[in-house]
Scaffold this motif. Structure first.
Motif, mmCIF file in Angstrom:
data_model
loop_
_atom_site.group_PDB
_atom_site.id
_atom_site.type_symbol
_atom_site.label_atom_id
_atom_site.label_comp_id
_atom_site.label_asym_id
_atom_site.label_seq_id
_atom_site.Cartn_x
_atom_site.Cartn_y
_atom_site.Cartn_z
ATOM 1 N N MET A 1 51.247 43.750 24.827
ATOM 2 C CA MET A 1 50.814 45.285 25.301
ATOM 3 C C MET A 1 48.922 45.352 26.341
ATOM 4 O O MET A 1 48.210 44.383 25.519
ATOM 5 N N MET A 2 48.859 45.205 27.416
ATOM 6 C CA MET A 2 48.082 44.690 27.749
ATOM 7 C C MET A 2 46.250 46.201 27.145
ATOM 8 O O MET A 2 46.753 47.133 26.627
ATOM 9 N N LYS A 3 45.195 44.866 27.307
ATOM 10 C CA LYS A 3 44.325 46.138 26.878
ATOM 11 C C LYS A 3 43.765 46.309 27.713
ATOM 12 O O LYS A 3 43.023 46.279 28.802
ATOM 13 N N ASN A 4 43.201 47.900 26.968
ATOM 14 C CA ASN A 4 41.923 48.191 28.384
ATOM 15 C C ASN A 4 42.080 48.409 30.066
ATOM 16 O O ASN A 4 41.768 48.130 30.451
ATOM 17 N N PRO A 5 43.704 49.054 30.350
ATOM 18 C CA PRO A 5 43.544 49.376 31.212
ATOM 19 C C PRO A 5 42.454 50.269 32.591
ATOM 20 O O PRO A 5 42.288 50.326 33.360
ATOM 21 N N ILE A 6 42.264 51.233 31.422
ATOM 22 C CA ILE A 6 41.050 51.711 32.126
ATOM 23 C C ILE A 6 39.684 51.623 32.179
ATOM 24 O O ILE A 6 39.455 50.717 31.059
ATOM 25 N N TYR A 7 40.237 51.025 33.851
ATOM 26 C CA TYR A 7 38.473 50.823 33.714
ATOM 27 C C TYR A 7 37.401 50.753 34.265
ATOM 28 O O TYR A 7 37.627 52.429 35.571
ATOM 29 N N GLU A 8 35.738 50.752 34.522
ATOM 30 C CA GLU A 8 35.185 50.684 35.789
ATOM 31 C C GLU A 8 35.391 50.124 36.748
ATOM 32 O O GLU A 8 34.982 49.189 37.037
ATOM 33 N N PRO A 9 35.193 51.252 37.791
ATOM 34 C CA PRO A 9 35.249 50.143 39.112
ATOM 35 C C PRO A 9 33.840 49.667 39.465
ATOM 36 O O PRO A 9 33.002 50.292 39.673
ATOM 37 N N ARG A 10 33.488 49.142 40.446
ATOM 38 C CA ARG A 10 32.266 48.489 41.562
ATOM 39 C C ARG A 10 32.361 48.460 42.424
ATOM 40 O O ARG A 10 33.356 48.663 43.133
ATOM 41 N N ALA A 11 31.336 48.603 42.567
ATOM 42 C CA ALA A 11 30.284 48.699 43.759
ATOM 43 C C ALA A 11 30.899 50.313 45.252
ATOM 44 O O ALA A 11 30.801 50.714 43.882
ATOM 45 N N ARG A 12 32.021 49.964 46.012
ATOM 46 C CA ARG A 12 31.664 50.831 46.682
ATOM 47 C C ARG A 12 33.230 52.015 45.982
ATOM 48 O O ARG A 12 32.805 53.397 46.152
ATOM 49 N N ALA A 13 33.865 51.343 45.482
ATOM 50 C CA ALA A 13 34.881 52.196 44.682
ATOM 51 C C ALA A 13 33.763 53.641 43.750
ATOM 52 O O ALA A 13 34.478 54.628 43.335
ATOM 53 N N LEU A 14 32.694 52.871 43.437
ATOM 54 C CA LEU A 14 32.489 54.285 42.300
ATOM 55 C C LEU A 14 31.916 55.382 43.357
ATOM 56 O O LEU A 14 31.272 56.167 42.452
ATOM 57 N N GLU A 15 31.747 54.875 44.306
ATOM 58 C CA GLU A 15 31.378 56.797 44.966
ATOM 59 C C GLU A 15 32.522 57.292 44.999
ATOM 60 O O GLU A 15 32.048 58.643 45.180
ATOM 61 N N TYR A 16 33.376 57.187 44.170
ATOM 62 C CA TYR A 16 34.986 57.744 44.219
ATOM 63 C C TYR A 16 35.249 58.055 42.644
ATOM 64 O O TYR A 16 35.480 59.538 41.897
ATOM 65 N N CYS A 17 34.702 56.993 42.054
ATOM 66 C CA CYS A 17 34.809 57.954 40.024
ATOM 67 C C CYS A 17 34.491 56.861 39.698
ATOM 68 O O CYS A 17 34.294 55.748 39.713
ATOM 69 N N ASP A 18 33.734 56.609 38.226
ATOM 70 C CA ASP A 18 33.358 55.863 37.519
ATOM 71 C C ASP A 18 34.640 55.050 36.484
ATOM 72 O O ASP A 18 34.411 54.630 35.904
ATOM 73 N N LEU A 19 35.674 55.944 36.031
ATOM 74 C CA LEU A 19 36.372 55.724 35.677
ATOM 75 C C LEU A 19 38.235 55.120 36.791
ATOM 76 O O LEU A 19 38.202 56.387 36.820
ATOM 77 N N ALA A 20 38.746 54.273 36.404
ATOM 78 C CA ALA A 20 40.679 54.459 37.104
ATOM 79 C C ALA A 20 41.439 53.149 36.022
ATOM 80 O O ALA A 20 40.887 52.786 35.371
ATOM 81 N N VAL A 21 42.485 53.686 36.619
ATOM 82 C CA VAL A 21 43.528 53.613 35.684
ATOM 83 C C VAL A 21 44.828 53.371 37.290
ATOM 84 O O VAL A 21 44.899 53.872 37.836
ATOM 85 N N ASN A 22 45.075 51.505 37.351
ATOM 86 C CA ASN A 22 46.103 51.342 38.388
ATOM 87 C C ASN A 22 47.859 51.348 37.099
ATOM 88 O O ASN A 22 47.857 50.757 36.393
ATOM 89 N N ILE A 23 48.321 52.468 37.586
ATOM 90 C CA ILE A 23 49.818 52.469 36.446
ATOM 91 C C ILE A 23 50.659 51.806 37.515
ATOM 92 O O ILE A 23 51.812 50.976 36.398
ATOM 93 N N TYR A 24 51.019 51.301 38.773
ATOM 94 C CA TYR A 24 52.214 50.118 39.027
ATOM 95 C C TYR A 24 50.829 48.737 39.657
ATOM 96 O O TYR A 24 50.630 48.633 40.089
ATOM 97 N N THR A 25 52.166 47.929 39.449
ATOM 98 C CA THR A 25 52.291 46.333 40.339
ATOM 99 C C THR A 25 52.002 46.843 41.898
ATOM 100 O O THR A 25 51.824 45.011 41.872
#
Ligand code: SF4
Length: 236
Positions: A1-25
């Motif tokens: 099982m992967m560890k901690n898929p919810i992460y804090e985005p960096r740089a420009r992505a932070l302007e959208y949201c301060d937490l994110a998760v990617n669901i698909y490959t």
């Protein structure tokens, strides 16, 4: 099982949201400007054809949320894929949303999906956000994505039938005219986030575009956010 898929985005992505998760490959929408394959150092054709839920994603999200003290946080779905890949089973997205809502947190969706992007509206409430991309791109730029009109239809259903907050991501901007024409008319959008095109050169006068977009937002009483890159171009 992967560890901690919810992460804090960096740089420009932070302007959208301060937490994110990617669901698909991967993502089948094949946007010409997609930067994700280069981030993963993967061939675009591999990224666009290998689309499945990341192994154990729902259980991993549940486990991470149970171990966290996050409450009332907004989690972005998704930066590195689309939560509603057209033509694929999106049950994993539903599972992730359920886990996030049950933990007392909220979601901020961004999709270029078709009408199937409405499938989880029943899970969302006035604390969640549903957004689509409106870039002025033509079918040749986003050959696998839903038609922009369908995306705006999805926004209307989210807002008027389900009372979900809606937002429009105007980035990357491929054709500024499409955004300038949309701002006065798209009453179903609660917040406009307006940026520019950063991954390739264009002949667009960003300062003029930004000023015109901002003037229109103010004139029509739109809530809006000008992304830092565009703001810098306007001030430069
Ligand atoms: S929708 Fe997003 S992740 Fe999918 S191809 Fe387009 S830019 Fe890439």
């Amino acid at each position: 099982m992967m560890k901690n898929p919810i992460y804090e985005p960096r740089a420009r992505a932070l302007e959208y949201c301060d937490l994110a998760v990617n669901i698909y490959t991967g993502c089948p929408h094949r946007c010409e400007y997609c930067y994700v394959p280069s981030v993963f150092r993967r061939k675009p054709e591999v990224f666009h054809s290998n689309v499945e839920p990341r192994p154990g994603i729902v259980e991993s999200v549940k486990r991470q949320l149970a171990a966290s003290d996050w409450r009332g946080r907004k989690i972005m779905l998704c930066f590195m894929c689309d939560p509603y890949p057209i033509g694929f089973d999106t049950s994993a997205t539903r599972g992730v949303i359920m886990a996030i809502k049950e933990s007392g947190n909220h979601v901020q969706i961004l999709t270029k999906g078709d009408e199937t992007a409405q499938r989880d509206f029943d899970l969302l409430d006035e604390n969640d956000w549903f957004g689509v991309t409106w870039s002025g791109a033509g079918p040749e730029d986003e050959p696998g994505a839903a038609h922009p009109k369908q995306r705006y239809l999805n926004i209307g259903v989210a807002k008027h039938k389900f009372g979900i907050n809606t937002w429009m991501s105007c980035e990357p901007v491929i054709d500024p005219t499409a955004i300038i024409e949309a701002i006065p008319h798209f009453n179903s959008v609660d917040v406009w986030k307006i940026g520019k095109l950063n991954h390739r050169k264009s002949g667009i006068d960003w300062a003029a575009f930004g000023r015109q977009a901002e003037e229109l937002c103010q004139k029509h009483g739109r809530n809006y956010y000008i992304k830092e890159d565009l703001r810098k171009a306007m001030e430069g």
